[in-house]
Design an enzyme around this catalytic site. Structure first.
Site, PDB file in Angstrom:
ATOM      1  CG  ASP A 186      -0.173   0.027   2.530  1.00 56.59           C
ATOM      2  OD1 ASP A 186       0.747  -0.799   2.706  1.00 56.59           O
ATOM      3  OD2 ASP A 186      -0.482   0.867   3.396  1.00 56.59           O
TER       4      ASP A 186
ATOM      5  CD  GLU B 164       4.222   0.449   6.980  1.00 52.96           C
ATOM      6  OE1 GLU B 164       5.149   0.713   7.754  1.00 52.96           O
ATOM      7  OE2 GLU B 164       3.784   1.284   6.134  1.00 52.96           O
TER       8      GLU B 164
END
Length: 415
Positions: A84, A179
């Site tokens: 991400d 994350e």
């Protein structure tokens, strides 16, 4: 590796174009399903490399194994990066641009000429003169955090698979979602990962090795006022929005905040305000390298909130604390060789190690407390979470070389 043709540049550009922006307000996991678009591509590429067990699970985690080829009893080592990108700046329609043989002059990004990357603002660029620098086009972040890490791991996997003369134990590859919104390992099956030690590839400058992070909590302070018709509110209404405003305004101006701290100094940082007249809340992130200091920050913050409501008969306050992650040093200090081997690997690769601390956290923070001691290695990602994000191709290539040395060091030691 002098004759090896690295693939990190091509890998990175391919991954950077895929929008994987995380959403902190989402209740799904991953927080955005588009993160699985990259996960699916990575699984395909890993299978094409010959890693037959490569898969994406229901949560979007990508797993794969490079089987060991040594007769020694070598531990299983995991290399991990997150898929991400941060929600701070859009990651939609990223256009990576390669600036060959960077000469030190300002880099004007073409889609927004007001975005100019300079050595004055980014001093690390002084060390990168002569390198090939990748930037975005000016309207998005680049996504080097952490697609540089993914590109490095994938190039490393290609090298190990195509060079069987490099002896190593089992290698586990892990790519995680979310994350950037603090949920990267919320649904990770650590038993399925089945590794003994690990390294995240999510660091910055060449040679950086990080085995100390912040410890982190989140705090939500909710003020409940008293509603009344505004035309007849005298002596009755208590406006919760004003309580929140007074509370935030009362925060210390010369300490506590990210903009007034550095090094190992912690902070109390308001990140969101929500509400209406009757009920309003402010959310904080609390950070310090010493875990015990978190409660001191929180006690002082709670006392301040209580002071705000005391003059208002009928107003109430709710103070909620949630643990986010803890300083990985608390785990890694008991297995110092995990960090030491990475430092040794850099030296073998001709890189000057730069041990440092993280004023933040990584997936490695929580992985370490889940039983996988996990320092953080450099990728070259710089200017992260901004439109001026950049990465050096040569830094990424040197990270691959470090990993190749590192896996051989683990094969040659018994711990």
């Amino acid at each position: 590796m002098s004759t090896y043709k690295h693939q990190v540049e091509e890998n990175f550009i391919r991954y950077a174009k895929i929008d994987t922006t995380a959403d902190p307000n989402s209740t799904t996991f991953p927080s955005t399903m588009k993160q699985k678009d990259l996960a699916k591509l990575l699984v395909k590429e890993l299978i094409d490399l010959g890693l037959k067990d490569a898969e994406m699970d229901e949560w979007g985690y990508v797993f794969a194994t490079i089987p060991g080829n040594t007769d020694k009893e070598a531990p299983t080592i995991c290399f991990c990066s997150h898929m991400d990108t941060a929600p701070d700046v859009t990651g939609t329609n990223v256009k990576p641009i390669v600036h060959r043989n960077y000469n030190g002059s300002p880099i004007t990004l073409p889609d927004d000429p007001t975005q100019v990357i300079t050595i004055e603002r980014h001093p690390y660029l002084k060390e990168k003169i002569g390198d090939d620098i990748i930037t975005a086009s000016g309207t998005t972040l680049l996504g080097a955090d952490d697609k540089a890490g993914i590109a490095i791991i994938m190039d490393f996997a290609n090298y190990i698979v195509t060079h069987p003369e490099v002896k190593h134990g089992d290698i586990r590859i892990l790519f995680t979602p979310d994350e950037e919104v603090g949920r990267g390992v919320d649904h990770l099956d650590i038993k399925k990962l089945n590794a003994d030690y690990g390294y995240t590839l999510d660091g910055g400058v060449l040679g950086s090795i990080e085995d100390e992070t912040f410890s982190a909590d989140s705090v939500k302070v909710t003020f409940k006022g008293v509603s009344a018709h505004p035309g007849y509110a005298k002596g009755k209404m208590i406006n919760a929005l004003k309580l929140v405003a007074d509370f935030v305004a009362a925060l210390p101006k010369d300490r506590w905040s990210p903009e007034t701290t550095e090094g190992r100094e912690g902070f109390v940082h308001p990140v969101a305000i929500n509400g209406i007249m009757e009920e309003a809340s402010v959310s904080f992130i609390i950070r310090d390298h010493l875990t015990e200091k978190l409660s001191k920050f929180e006690d002082e913050l709670q006392s301040l909130a209580q002071m705000i409501i005391e003059p208002h008969n009928g107003a109430t306050m709710v103070f909620e604390v949630k643990e986010q992650y803890r300083n990985m040093k608390e785990v890694l200090q008991s297995v110092p060789f995990v960090t030491d081997y990475a430092i040794e690997a850099m030296k073998r690769a001709g890189i000057e190690p730069r041990p440092t601390i993280i004023r933040g956290g990584t997936d490695g923070s929580r992985l370490s407390f889940m039983g996988l001691p996990c320092p953080n290695l450099f990728t070259g990602e710089m200017g992260i979470h901004s439109k001026q994000e950049y990465v050096s191709v040569q830094d990424m290539e040197k990270a691959v070389k470090t990993m190749v040395e590192l896996i051989q060091i683990w094969e040659g030691h018994e711990d």
